[in-house]
Scaffold this motif. Sequence first.
Motif, PDB file in Angstrom:
ATOM      1  N   SER A 292       0.830  -1.204   0.000  1.00  0.00           N
ATOM      2  CA  SER A 292       0.000   0.000   0.000  1.00  0.00           C
ATOM      3  C   SER A 292       0.869   1.261   0.000  1.00  0.00           C
ATOM      4  CB  SER A 292      -0.930  -0.003   1.218  1.00  0.00           C
ATOM      5  OG  SER A 292      -1.683   1.184   1.280  1.00  0.00           O
ATOM      6  N   LEU A 293       1.897   1.264   0.808  1.00  0.00           N
ATOM      7  CA  LEU A 293       2.808   2.403   0.863  1.00  0.00           C
ATOM      8  C   LEU A 293       3.510   2.614  -0.480  1.00  0.00           C
ATOM      9  CD1 LEU A 293       4.419   1.777   4.373  1.00  0.00           C
ATOM     10  CD2 LEU A 293       2.850   3.638   3.775  1.00  0.00           C
ATOM     11  N   GLU A 294       3.941   1.523  -1.083  1.00  0.00           N
ATOM     12  CA  GLU A 294       4.632   1.620  -2.368  1.00  0.00           C
ATOM     13  C   GLU A 294       3.700   2.140  -3.465  1.00  0.00           C
ATOM     14  OE1 GLU A 294       6.289  -2.294  -2.914  1.00  0.00           O
ATOM     15  OE2 GLU A 294       7.291  -2.162  -0.965  1.00  0.00           O
ATOM     16  N   ASP A 295       2.466   1.690  -3.446  1.00  0.00           N
ATOM     17  CA  ASP A 295       1.502   2.140  -4.449  1.00  0.00           C
ATOM     18  C   ASP A 295       1.215   3.635  -4.302  1.00  0.00           C
ATOM     19  OD1 ASP A 295       1.340  -0.412  -5.440  1.00  0.00           O
ATOM     20  OD2 ASP A 295      -0.562  -0.903  -4.457  1.00  0.00           O
ATOM     21  N   LEU A 296       1.006   4.073  -3.077  1.00  0.00           N
ATOM     22  CA  LEU A 296       0.728   5.488  -2.840  1.00  0.00           C
ATOM     23  C   LEU A 296       1.941   6.349  -3.169  1.00  0.00           C
ATOM     24  CD1 LEU A 296      -1.310   5.222   0.469  1.00  0.00           C
ATOM     25  CD2 LEU A 296      -2.158   6.024  -1.742  1.00  0.00           C
ATOM     26  N   ALA A 297       3.142   5.849  -2.867  1.00  0.00           N
ATOM     27  CA  ALA A 297       4.367   6.591  -3.191  1.00  0.00           C
ATOM     28  C   ALA A 297       4.505   6.764  -4.699  1.00  0.00           C
ATOM     29  CB  ALA A 297       5.585   5.870  -2.616  1.00  0.00           C
ATOM     30  N   ALA A 298       4.214   5.710  -5.447  1.00  0.00           N
ATOM     31  CA  ALA A 298       4.312   5.771  -6.909  1.00  0.00           C
ATOM     32  C   ALA A 298       3.331   6.789  -7.487  1.00  0.00           C
ATOM     33  CB  ALA A 298       4.070   4.399  -7.513  1.00  0.00           C
ATOM     34  N   LYS A 299       2.176   6.917  -6.859  1.00  0.00           N
ATOM     35  CA  LYS A 299       1.144   7.828  -7.356  1.00  0.00           C
ATOM     36  C   LYS A 299       1.466   9.295  -7.093  1.00  0.00           C
ATOM     37  CE  LYS A 299      -2.606   4.451  -7.002  1.00  0.00           C
ATOM     38  NZ  LYS A 299      -3.820   4.044  -6.242  1.00  0.00           N
ATOM     39  N   THR A 300       2.462   9.575  -6.272  1.00  0.00           N
ATOM     40  CA  THR A 300       2.819  10.977  -6.016  1.00  0.00           C
ATOM     41  C   THR A 300       3.465  11.619  -7.244  1.00  0.00           C
ATOM     42  OG1 THR A 300       5.054  10.464  -5.173  1.00  0.00           O
ATOM     43  CG2 THR A 300       3.228  10.478  -3.563  1.00  0.00           C
ATOM     44  N   HIS A 301       4.181  10.806  -8.036  1.00  0.00           N
ATOM     45  CA  HIS A 301       4.860  11.277  -9.248  1.00  0.00           C
ATOM     46  C   HIS A 301       5.831  12.432  -8.965  1.00  0.00           C
ATOM     47  CE1 HIS A 301       2.366   8.681 -11.663  1.00  0.00           C
ATOM     48  NE2 HIS A 301       1.266   9.249 -11.182  1.00  0.00           N
ATOM     49  N   VAL A 302       6.434  12.424  -7.771  1.00  0.00           N
ATOM     50  CA  VAL A 302       7.438  13.452  -7.461  1.00  0.00           C
ATOM     51  C   VAL A 302       8.824  12.904  -7.769  1.00  0.00           C
ATOM     52  CG1 VAL A 302       6.012  14.531  -5.691  1.00  0.00           C
ATOM     53  CG2 VAL A 302       7.631  12.730  -5.033  1.00  0.00           C
ATOM     54  N   ASN A 303       9.742  13.793  -8.003  1.00  0.00           N
ATOM     55  CA  ASN A 303      11.135  13.412  -8.255  1.00  0.00           C
ATOM     56  C   ASN A 303      12.006  14.062  -7.193  1.00  0.00           C
ATOM     57  OD1 ASN A 303      13.653  12.724  -9.162  1.00  0.00           O
ATOM     58  ND2 ASN A 303      13.549  13.902 -11.059  1.00  0.00           N
ATOM     59  N   THR A 304      12.532  13.255  -6.274  1.00  0.00           N
ATOM     60  CA  THR A 304      13.326  13.794  -5.173  1.00  0.00           C
ATOM     61  C   THR A 304      14.826  13.593  -5.378  1.00  0.00           C
ATOM     62  OG1 THR A 304      13.105  11.730  -3.898  1.00  0.00           O
ATOM     63  CG2 THR A 304      11.437  13.434  -3.541  1.00  0.00           C
ATOM     64  N   ARG A 305      15.240  13.299  -6.601  1.00  0.00           N
ATOM     65  CA  ARG A 305      16.672  13.133  -6.868  1.00  0.00           C
ATOM     66  C   ARG A 305      17.413  14.440  -6.604  1.00  0.00           C
ATOM     67  NH1 ARG A 305      19.513  13.143 -12.018  1.00  0.00           N
ATOM     68  NH2 ARG A 305      17.528  12.889 -13.106  1.00  0.00           N
ATOM     69  N   GLY A 306      18.471  14.356  -5.814  1.00  0.00           N
ATOM     70  CA  GLY A 306      19.250  15.540  -5.483  1.00  0.00           C
ATOM     71  C   GLY A 306      20.035  16.053  -6.677  1.00  0.00           C
ATOM     72  N   HIS A 307      20.386  17.323  -6.639  1.00  0.00           N
ATOM     73  CA  HIS A 307      21.115  17.924  -7.758  1.00  0.00           C
ATOM     74  C   HIS A 307      22.489  17.298  -7.950  1.00  0.00           C
ATOM     75  CE1 HIS A 307      23.872  20.202  -5.130  1.00  0.00           C
ATOM     76  NE2 HIS A 307      22.835  20.338  -4.332  1.00  0.00           N
ATOM     77  N   TRP A 308      23.029  16.672  -6.910  1.00  0.00           N
ATOM     78  CA  TRP A 308      24.348  16.053  -6.964  1.00  0.00           C
ATOM     79  C   TRP A 308      24.274  14.597  -7.472  1.00  0.00           C
ATOM     80  CZ3 TRP A 308      21.319  16.856  -2.777  1.00  0.00           C
ATOM     81  CH2 TRP A 308      20.924  15.737  -2.056  1.00  0.00           C
ATOM     82  N   GLU A 309      23.083  14.055  -7.597  1.00  0.00           N
ATOM     83  CA  GLU A 309      22.914  12.629  -7.888  1.00  0.00           C
ATOM     84  C   GLU A 309      22.747  12.376  -9.385  1.00  0.00           C
ATOM     85  OE1 GLU A 309      20.691  10.867  -4.000  1.00  0.00           O
ATOM     86  OE2 GLU A 309      19.438  11.996  -5.380  1.00  0.00           O
ATOM     87  N   ALA A 310      23.451  11.374  -9.858  1.00  0.00           N
ATOM     88  CA  ALA A 310      23.287  10.946 -11.245  1.00  0.00           C
ATOM     89  C   ALA A 310      22.064  10.056 -11.372  1.00  0.00           C
ATOM     90  CB  ALA A 310      24.528  10.186 -11.709  1.00  0.00           C
ATOM     91  N   ASN A 311      21.499  10.017 -12.567  1.00  0.00           N
ATOM     92  CA  ASN A 311      20.379   9.111 -12.840  1.00  0.00           C
ATOM     93  C   ASN A 311      20.907   7.692 -12.883  1.00  0.00           C
ATOM     94  OD1 ASN A 311      18.210   7.669 -13.857  1.00  0.00           O
ATOM     95  ND2 ASN A 311      17.620   9.274 -15.298  1.00  0.00           N
ATOM     96  N   MET A 312      20.439   6.829 -11.969  1.00  0.00           N
ATOM     97  CA  MET A 312      20.933   5.457 -11.907  1.00  0.00           C
ATOM     98  C   MET A 312      20.523   4.603 -13.105  1.00  0.00           C
ATOM     99  SD  MET A 312      22.826   5.214  -9.281  1.00  0.00           S
ATOM    100  CE  MET A 312      23.220   6.327  -7.949  1.00  0.00           C
ATOM    101  N   ASN A 313      19.581   5.109 -13.897  1.00  0.00           N
ATOM    102  CA  ASN A 313      19.158   4.380 -15.070  1.00  0.00           C
ATOM    103  C   ASN A 313      20.131   4.540 -16.233  1.00  0.00           C
ATOM    104  OD1 ASN A 313      16.592   3.187 -14.293  1.00  0.00           O
ATOM    105  ND2 ASN A 313      15.888   5.293 -14.066  1.00  0.00           N
ATOM    106  N   LYS A 314      21.122   5.412 -16.082  1.00  0.00           N
ATOM    107  CA  LYS A 314      22.063   5.672 -17.179  1.00  0.00           C
ATOM    108  C   LYS A 314      23.427   5.081 -16.863  1.00  0.00           C
ATOM    109  CE  LYS A 314      19.763   9.940 -18.610  1.00  0.00           C
ATOM    110  NZ  LYS A 314      19.903  11.380 -18.829  1.00  0.00           N
TER     111      LYS A 314
END
Length: 314
Positions: A292-314
């Motif tokens: 339930s927590l994971e589903d609700l978190a996914a629905k927020t559609h926010v991006n909290t990646r810090g400015h110093w952090e690289a995209n782990m998908n790349k």
Amino acid sequence: MFNSKVALGTWSWGSGRNGGDQIFGNHLKQADLQAVVDTAMAAGLNLWDTAAAYGQGSSETLLGNCLQKYNRSDYFLSTKFTPVFASDGEDAVDQMLSESLKRLHTDYVDLYWIHNSDDVEKWTPKMIPLVKQGLVKHIGVSNHNLAQIKRAKEILNEGGVELSAVQNHYSLLYPQSQETGILDYCHQNNITFFPYMVLEQGALSGKYNVDHPFAGDSQRARTYNPMLKELTALTDKMSEIADKYSVAVADIATAWVIQKGTTPIIGVTKKEYIADTKRATDLKLTQDEMTSLEDLAAKTHVNTRGHWEANMNK
């Protein structure tokens, strides 16, 4: 390898560049933090995480001073080499570590991190002599993607040293390390995963919402206040679960990452938070609650990646 279920983070301590005053709006004194350390140590929470980069060394200084009264064998120290702040010389790693050791009042570090992935080929080999000399007990990498983690492990293994830990941003709102296979890789290779920003700098603590936003003009306030509306359904659910177990809302976020097989780094600024953190280590959420927590978190559609952090998908 690391006995504590949580690490206590000190990013929000200190002042100056990347310090608690600029990032979090905190102005913490030695006396305040001594009470935090004493309460934590009495509770059996003795794994401390800091970095030379936090407040230009002031976090290390505060932590080192607070721990001086304790036997060195009674606590576990984790600190970091940050390439972006390194000097140009061949002895850049040795120099930064030496300065950290002085501030921390110790002659060795239990866990030493490469703080970001600027140049895996250049910096990873320089960790090996530190272990051989006994200055460092274990090596970790932070803010590395899966390919970089694997390469760092190869380099260390060639020098007879293990990669002991990975530290990345990981929370209900930022599951990239799970989605990209980093978490599974760590579990498969006996590498401890230390998630940071588990509480998203307090946004998942239950203390802030649309009606009670972060105060002031800190980096934290500028980043998270615009997201608070989108987080409402998630934090309401967290509050509901917290009431069920008679724990703090923050404990729900902490328990979630612990049950993902990680050792979270929880930032502590007040001694009252230690009891909550301790409770979170024993809290067991049901699978329905986790989902339930994971589903609700996914629905927020926010991006909290810090400015110093690289995209782990790349």
